[in-house]
Every structure is written in structure tokens, then in C-alpha cells.
Design a protein around this motif. Structure first.
Motif, PDB file in Angstrom:
ATOM      1  N   THR A  13      19.948  58.954  39.633  1.00  0.00           N
ATOM      2  CA  THR A  13      18.995  57.867  39.480  1.00  0.00           C
ATOM      3  C   THR A  13      19.527  56.845  38.463  1.00  0.00           C
ATOM      4  OG1 THR A  13      16.714  57.345  38.989  1.00  0.00           O
ATOM      5  CG2 THR A  13      17.601  59.198  37.831  1.00  0.00           C
ATOM      6  N   VAL A  14      19.368  55.575  38.819  1.00  0.00           N
ATOM      7  CA  VAL A  14      20.013  54.504  38.052  1.00  0.00           C
ATOM      8  C   VAL A  14      19.544  54.470  36.593  1.00  0.00           C
ATOM      9  CG1 VAL A  14      20.313  51.995  37.924  1.00  0.00           C
ATOM     10  CG2 VAL A  14      20.398  53.146  40.114  1.00  0.00           C
ATOM     11  N   ASP A  15      18.260  54.765  36.351  1.00  0.00           N
ATOM     12  CA  ASP A  15      17.782  54.640  34.973  1.00  0.00           C
ATOM     13  C   ASP A  15      18.342  55.719  34.039  1.00  0.00           C
ATOM     14  OD1 ASP A  15      16.324  56.789  35.802  1.00  0.00           O
ATOM     15  OD2 ASP A  15      14.380  55.797  35.787  1.00  0.00           O
ATOM     16  N   GLN A  16      19.029  56.698  34.595  1.00  0.00           N
ATOM     17  CA  GLN A  16      19.649  57.726  33.751  1.00  0.00           C
ATOM     18  C   GLN A  16      21.137  57.463  33.508  1.00  0.00           C
ATOM     19  OE1 GLN A  16      18.146  60.326  32.061  1.00  0.00           O
ATOM     20  NE2 GLN A  16      16.438  59.035  32.653  1.00  0.00           N
ATOM     21  N   LEU A  19      24.577  53.294  30.850  1.00  0.00           N
ATOM     22  CA  LEU A  19      25.058  51.918  31.024  1.00  0.00           C
ATOM     23  C   LEU A  19      25.540  51.269  29.725  1.00  0.00           C
ATOM     24  CD1 LEU A  19      22.526  50.564  33.647  1.00  0.00           C
ATOM     25  CD2 LEU A  19      24.871  51.312  34.006  1.00  0.00           C
ATOM     26  N   THR A  20      24.849  51.539  28.639  1.00  0.00           N
ATOM     27  CA  THR A  20      25.235  50.901  27.370  1.00  0.00           C
ATOM     28  C   THR A  20      26.612  51.391  26.944  1.00  0.00           C
ATOM     29  OG1 THR A  20      22.927  50.920  26.820  1.00  0.00           O
ATOM     30  CG2 THR A  20      24.440  50.480  25.009  1.00  0.00           C
ATOM     31  N   HIS A 262      26.684  63.286  28.632  1.00  0.00           N
ATOM     32  CA  HIS A 262      25.815  62.731  29.684  1.00  0.00           C
ATOM     33  C   HIS A 262      25.363  63.828  30.654  1.00  0.00           C
ATOM     34  CE1 HIS A 262      24.255  60.052  32.707  1.00  0.00           C
ATOM     35  NE2 HIS A 262      25.063  60.579  33.607  1.00  0.00           N
ATOM     36  N   THR A 266      21.489  64.892  31.237  1.00  0.00           N
ATOM     37  CA  THR A 266      20.837  64.697  32.536  1.00  0.00           C
ATOM     38  C   THR A 266      20.499  66.034  33.204  1.00  0.00           C
ATOM     39  OG1 THR A 266      23.040  64.306  33.444  1.00  0.00           O
ATOM     40  CG2 THR A 266      21.675  62.367  33.047  1.00  0.00           C
ATOM     41  N   HIS A 346      15.182  60.856  42.118  1.00  0.00           N
ATOM     42  CA  HIS A 346      14.518  59.559  41.949  1.00  0.00           C
ATOM     43  C   HIS A 346      13.002  59.651  41.800  1.00  0.00           C
ATOM     44  CE1 HIS A 346      18.202  57.331  43.000  1.00  0.00           C
ATOM     45  NE2 HIS A 346      18.472  58.481  43.599  1.00  0.00           N
ATOM     46  N   PRO A 348       9.852  60.182  39.675  1.00  0.00           N
ATOM     47  CA  PRO A 348       9.355  60.326  38.303  1.00  0.00           C
ATOM     48  C   PRO A 348       8.323  61.458  38.229  1.00  0.00           C
ATOM     49  CG  PRO A 348       9.118  58.059  39.087  1.00  0.00           C
ATOM     50  CD  PRO A 348       9.507  58.892  40.263  1.00  0.00           C
TER      51      PRO A 348
END
Ligand SMILES: Cc1ncc(COP(=O)(O)O)c(C=O)c1O
Length: 365
Positions: A13-16, A19-20, A262, A266, A346, A348
Motif C-alpha cells: 500500500t502506497v501510504d506505507q 517515501l521521505t 522498513h 510494515t 490496502h 484500512p
């Protein structure tokens, strides 16, 4: 559209995604101040610091028997399967693989003219004894020992030993696809099969797809020593190089421990989502549904009772926005009716109950 949906099924899932941290690694890679990078020479196996980082990671986390010269980078597992298929399979060669099993591997082998020999799977993975009863030469066995695709079961240690023994005796290659070995929620991931191989017959394959897609699009193989030269020559005919920035950023990401952190983080996150989905499905469907007890990956394997037709189940899932695919593509023979994979990456936790309730309601429950 259907094939695309199937291909992106089970993505993280993209929000996990980290990215930073990834931005930081990429920014650093763009500064080009590193002497190593400026001195870079084309290498069809990829950027050496990345191969070193992958090698160290595999030794640490997967007990792979590895040196950086044996690591070849690809843009994903599929390209690696294709090249190895081209090199190893001649028209009509027998290739054994798990039934059910990863359709991408089977389709790739078929394009090289392989005769596919399906080997059944039980709770301990591929039933390796079946290989003994095949009365023709099998050149290659493709297997997902750490996380069988799609059931998630782990190939047991006695079967690993039997498989390696069989490959050594019959002079066959084993293609070990270690895809999705990172996400096991109860038991610890089992070390790689390749690490037990004393006969240089295992091609180890993995990808960062399950962990970092779509931020990173890289896969790799660890070759048997005896294949390094041949594969190097063949790969140079296909691509001499590929994007350096991504390779440099990924090398730093792994070397500085971000990849393992990571995965660790996750793993906890996805375990919770899985538990919430199991709870919601059990509540809504009770005995009408079988849920596989394997706690791994990013999907549940479920089987519905005979009262529900496949089209009805798929439509009900689609309109409730439940990620559900049939396992029929995974089978060469004896496909199981009403068996599906239900993705949870994906979903929630706070809305899982509501989503599953909607799905059940669409089925008239
Ligand atoms: C067992 C297995 N191996 C490999 C892959 C694909 O890897 P990649 O996208 O890096 O080609 C998948 C994707 O679903 C898979 O299920």
C-alpha cells in the motif's frame, strides 16, 4: 485490463512506502559527488555497489550463498525468468512447477517451448516425491519454497533436502523464487533453499516488488557459479546497463539498514490488517467460507461454499471494493472451484468491517 489487475494484485500500500527516506537517497544519488559513481563502467549485471549491498543483505537475512559477481540485476523478477528460460529451455524440454503456482513463471516457460509438468502442493509445499515418478528428463524445476504462490505454505526442510538431492542426481536446475519471503507473521521466515545447495544447481531469484513497488522496480538473481560467464554474455546482448540513480539510491537504502527497518515495521502493520480481515470475514460469513490458516503475504486464500457462483462472488467483491481474484490462473490442472485470494494490504483497519459487511450484503447475507 484484467491482466493488468492481475499483475498489480498484492502490491504494497502506497501510504506505507518509505517515501521521505527514498527521496533523501535519490537526492544524494543525484549530486554525483561520489567518485565511485563517476568512474562507473557499463556492466550488464548492474551497478557493483548495489550488487554488493544485495549480496550482504541476502547473506544476513536469507542465508544465501553469495558473492557480488554472482548477482545480476534486472528490472523485475519476470525479466530474469525470461532470460534464464531462453538460456536453459529448448523446445520440448520438460519443466516442473508447482500446481497451483505462479502463472507468470509458467507463461514465461511456455513461451520458450517448455513442456510443463505440474507437481501438486500440500501443507508442506511442493510434493517433491512426485519428481521421482516422472519418466523423462526434467531440465528445470521452478519453486517458491519460502512462500508458495498462492497458498503461502513453506517447503519443509526434508522436502528441501530431497529436492536438492534430486536435482544433483538428475543434473537439473532449481529456480528458487523467493518472492514474498519477507512477510510472515507467525513463524520466522525459513532461510533460502539456495543456502543449502552444495551442488551449484540453484538459481536464486527475488524482487523488491512486494516491499517497495512502485518506488523501486528492481529484481535480481544469484547465479550458480558455473553460469556466471554464460549469463553475463547473454545479458549483454539484451541490455548493457540500466538507470544508475535508482541503483545507487537502492544500494544506500540497503546498506544503511533502511530496507530491513522498513520490512520490520510494515510486517507489524500488515499483520494487523490481516488479523482484522480474518475477524471481519469470519463474522460475516461464518461457516460459509474457509480461510487458509497460513499467516503470511498480503492476501488470504479463501474458499466459498457451493451456494455462490464465481461471477456472483467477483461482482459482489468489486462493488464493495474488496480486492478479490480467483486462483484459477494459478492452476495447470485440477483447479479448485470457488477459491479466491483476498488482498488486505490496502484495507484500512477502521473500515474493514464495513467493507466486508457490504460484500456479504451484496451476496444476500
Ligand atoms: C511468485 C512471484 N514471483 C515474481 C513476481 C513478480 O515479480 P516482478 O514484478 O518483479 O517481475 C510475482 C508477482 O506477482 C510472483 O507472484
Amino acid at each position: 485490463v484484467e491482466l493488468f489487475a492481475e499483475l498489480n494484485y498484492g502490491a504494497p500500500t502506497v501510504d506505507q512506502l518509505p517515501l521521505t527516506r527514498w527521496k533523501e537517497m535519490l537526492y544524494r544519488a543525484t549530486r554525483y559527488q561520489d567518485g565511485n559513481m563517476l568512474a562507473y563502467h557499463s556492466d550488464p549485471f548492474g551497478y557493483m555497489p548495489l550488487r554488493e549491498a544485495i549480496c550482504n543483505y541476502l547473506i544476513r537475512s536469507r542465508s544465501v550463498n553469495c558473492t557480488p559477481d554472482r548477482v545480476a540485476i534486472f528490472s523485475g523478477a519476470q525479466g530474469a525468468l525470461d532470460l534464464m528460460g531462453r538460456l536453459l529451455i529448448d523446445n520440448g524440454d520438460a519443466v516442473a512447477l508447482e500446481n497451483p503456482g505462479f502463472p507468470g513463471a509458467r507463461r514465461s516457460m511456455l513461451t520458450h517451448g517448455a513442456e510443463i509438468i505440474p507437481i501438486p502442493v500440500d501443507g508442506q509445499g511442493m510434493i517433491v516425491e512426485h519428481l521421482e515418478s516422472i519418466n523423462q528428463r526434467v531440465k528445470l524445476v521452478y519453486v517458491t519454497p519460502s512462500h508458495h504462490d498462492p497458498t503461502g505454505v513453506v517447503l519443509s526442510l526434508p522436502r528441501r533436502i530431497a529436492l536438492l538431492d534430486w536435482a544433483a542426481r538428475t543434473d537439473s536446475f532449481i529456480f528458487e523464487d523467493d518472492y514474498d519471503s519477507e512477510y510472515r507473521y507467525g513463524d520466522k521466515p525459513m532461510p533460502s533453499l539456495q543456502g543449502l545447495d552444495e551442488h551449484d544447481c540453484t538459481i536464486y531469484l527475488s524482487t523488491f516488488w512486494k516491499v517497495l513497488y512502485p518506488v523501486v522496480r528492481i529484481g535480481f538473481i544469484v547465479l550458480p557459479r558455473r553460469m556466471v560467464r554464460l549469463v553475463g554474455r547473454a545479458k549483454a546482448l539484451i541490455e548493457r546497463d540500466f538507470p544508475l540513480l535508482e541503483q545507487k539510491a537502492l544500494a544506500d537504502f540497503i546498506e544503511e539498514g533502511h530496507l530491513e527497518r522498513h520490512i520490520k515495521r510494515t510486517r507489524v502493520f500488515y499483520a494487523k490488517r490481516r488479523a482484522a480481515l480474518v475477524q471481519a470475514v469470519t463474522k460475516q460469513f461464518g461457516k460459509r467460507i474457509y480461510i487458509s490458516p497460513v499467516t503470511a503475504g498480503m492476501h488470504l486464500l479463501v474458499r466459498f461454499g457451493e451456494e455462490f457462483e464465481e461471477e456472483q462472488v467477483l461482482t459482489a467483491a468489486r462493488t464493495a471494493e474488496v480486492s478479490l481474484v480467483s486462483t484459477s490462473h494459478h492452476y495447470v490442472v485440477n483447479s479448485r472451484q470457488r477459491e479466491y485470494l483476498m488482498g488486505f494490504a490496502h484495507l484500512p483497519e477502521e473500515s474493514i468491517h464495513e467493507t466486508v459487511q457490504k460484500f456479504a450484503a451484496n451476496l444476500g447475507l
